[in-house]
Scaffold this motif. Structure first.
Motif, PDB file in Angstrom:
ATOM      1  N   THR A  68       0.887  -1.163   0.000  1.00 10.41           N
ATOM      2  CA  THR A  68       0.000   0.000   0.000  1.00 10.41           C
ATOM      3  C   THR A  68       0.920   1.206   0.000  1.00 10.41           C
ATOM      4  N   ALA A  69       0.578   2.234  -0.788  1.00 15.12           N
ATOM      5  CA  ALA A  69       1.494   3.354  -0.970  1.00 15.12           C
ATOM      6  C   ALA A  69       0.778   4.694  -0.956  1.00 15.12           C
ATOM      7  N   ILE A  70       1.540   5.721  -0.609  1.00 14.75           N
ATOM      8  CA  ILE A  70       1.112   7.111  -0.757  1.00 14.75           C
ATOM      9  C   ILE A  70       2.262   7.879  -1.397  1.00 14.75           C
ATOM     10  N   THR A  71       1.920   8.987  -2.012  1.00  9.98           N
ATOM     11  CA  THR A  71       2.924   9.888  -2.585  1.00  9.98           C
ATOM     12  C   THR A  71       2.721  11.259  -1.960  1.00  9.98           C
ATOM     13  N   VAL A  72       3.826  11.897  -1.571  1.00 10.92           N
ATOM     14  CA  VAL A  72       3.770  13.219  -0.956  1.00 10.92           C
ATOM     15  C   VAL A  72       4.754  14.152  -1.654  1.00 10.92           C
ATOM     16  N   ASP A  73       4.541  15.451  -1.448  1.00  8.62           N
ATOM     17  CA  ASP A  73       5.395  16.502  -1.979  1.00  8.62           C
ATOM     18  C   ASP A  73       6.373  16.918  -0.883  1.00  8.62           C
ATOM     19  N   ASP A  74       7.672  16.901  -1.180  1.00  8.71           N
ATOM     20  CA  ASP A  74       8.649  17.250  -0.140  1.00  8.71           C
ATOM     21  C   ASP A  74       8.944  18.753  -0.049  1.00  8.71           C
ATOM     22  N   THR A  75       8.256  19.555  -0.815  1.00 10.92           N
ATOM     23  CA  THR A  75       8.390  21.020  -0.858  1.00 10.92           C
ATOM     24  C   THR A  75       9.731  21.489  -1.409  1.00 10.92           C
ATOM     25  N   CYS A  76      10.579  20.568  -1.835  1.00 16.91           N
ATOM     26  CA  CYS A  76      11.914  20.896  -2.325  1.00 16.91           C
ATOM     27  C   CYS A  76      12.113  20.447  -3.761  1.00 16.91           C
ATOM     28  N   GLY A  77      10.973  20.204  -4.454  1.00 13.85           N
ATOM     29  CA  GLY A  77      11.031  19.823  -5.859  1.00 13.85           C
ATOM     30  C   GLY A  77      10.851  18.355  -6.149  1.00 13.85           C
ATOM     31  N   ASN A  78      10.440  17.564  -5.145  1.00 14.61           N
ATOM     32  CA  ASN A  78      10.334  16.111  -5.329  1.00 14.61           C
ATOM     33  C   ASN A  78       9.006  15.547  -4.867  1.00 14.61           C
ATOM     34  N   LEU A  79       8.679  14.415  -5.435  1.00 21.36           N
ATOM     35  CA  LEU A  79       7.619  13.572  -4.910  1.00 21.36           C
ATOM     36  C   LEU A  79       8.295  12.391  -4.230  1.00 21.36           C
ATOM     37  N   LEU A  80       7.781  12.006  -3.068  1.00 22.65           N
ATOM     38  CA  LEU A  80       8.299  10.872  -2.310  1.00 22.65           C
ATOM     39  C   LEU A  80       7.200   9.846  -2.148  1.00 22.65           C
ATOM     40  N   GLN A  81       7.565   8.583  -2.144  1.00 19.96           N
ATOM     41  CA  GLN A  81       6.585   7.519  -1.936  1.00 19.96           C
ATOM     42  C   GLN A  81       6.875   6.841  -0.599  1.00 19.96           C
ATOM     43  N   PHE A  82       5.802   6.541   0.122  1.00 17.79           N
ATOM     44  CA  PHE A  82       5.885   5.754   1.351  1.00 17.79           C
ATOM     45  C   PHE A  82       5.096   4.486   1.113  1.00 17.79           C
ATOM     46  N   VAL A  83       5.684   3.336   1.458  1.00 13.50           N
ATOM     47  CA  VAL A  83       5.022   2.063   1.233  1.00 13.50           C
ATOM     48  C   VAL A  83       5.070   1.201   2.487  1.00 13.50           C
ATOM     49  N   SER A  84       4.087   0.325   2.598  1.00 13.70           N
ATOM     50  CA  SER A  84       4.120  -0.733   3.596  1.00 13.70           C
ATOM     51  C   SER A  84       3.657  -2.000   2.907  1.00 13.70           C
ATOM     52  N   MET A  85       4.154  -3.113   3.406  1.00 12.32           N
ATOM     53  CA  MET A  85       3.807  -4.425   2.836  1.00 12.32           C
ATOM     54  C   MET A  85       2.424  -4.831   3.314  1.00 12.32           C
ATOM     55  N   ASN A  86       1.635  -5.376   2.401  1.00 16.97           N
ATOM     56  CA  ASN A  86       0.328  -5.922   2.767  1.00 16.97           C
ATOM     57  C   ASN A  86       0.526  -7.347   3.252  1.00 16.97           C
ATOM     58  N   GLU A  87      -0.237  -7.688   4.266  1.00 18.14           N
ATOM     59  CA  GLU A  87      -0.104  -9.047   4.824  1.00 18.14           C
ATOM     60  C   GLU A  87      -1.001 -10.006   4.104  1.00 18.14           C
TER      61      GLU A  87
END
Length: 131
Positions: free
Chosen positions: A112-131
């Motif tokens: 499962t993932a989300i994408t966020v804006d780091d305010t410094c010119g990038n998009l970052l993704q955060f993920v966790s494993m699904n069980e």
């Protein structure tokens, strides 16, 4: 040979702003902050792994770096991914801390993932494993 990842770079448009975001909003801690001319060798690490992989907050001053960074954002592609235990909880914490998310957590099969804006010119993704 058995190489290990030592440092990975994220190009940023402003090192001071990036330092504030990555430490205050994401919870990383400073590993190195060494002046190098007009810039700094500025790395952050996870507080849970202070001797682990360092993330270099690298100025995007080279034209190729800036073009790369802008192209990724225009196409909605994160420049890097961070693993978390629970993306839904991370999403709630990030949004509560004023971080702009580009949507709610999305089930992607094994993760499962989300994408966020780091305010410094990038998009970052955060993920966790699904069980």
């Amino acid at each position: 040979m058995r190489p290990r990842i030592y440092v990975s770079s994220v190009f940023v448009d402003d090192q001071a702003k990036a330092l504030a975001f990555y430490t205050e909003k994401l919870g990383f801690v400073v590993k190195n902050d060494i002046p190098i001319g007009a810039a700094r060798w500025l790395t952050v690490v996870s507080p849970d792994a202070p001797d682990g992989v360092e993330l270099l907050l690298e100025p995007n001053e080279h034209p190729a770096a800036l073009a790369y960074q802008q192209a990724l954002v225009e196409d909605g592609i994160p420049c890097t991914s961070f693993m978390v235990d629970d993306v839904a909880a991370a999403y709630a914490e990030l949004v509560a801390n004023g971080v702009r998310a580009l949507g709610e957590p999305a089930d992607m099969g094994t993760t499962t993932a989300i994408t966020v804006d780091d305010t410094c010119g990038n998009l970052l993704q955060f993920v966790s494993m699904n069980e």
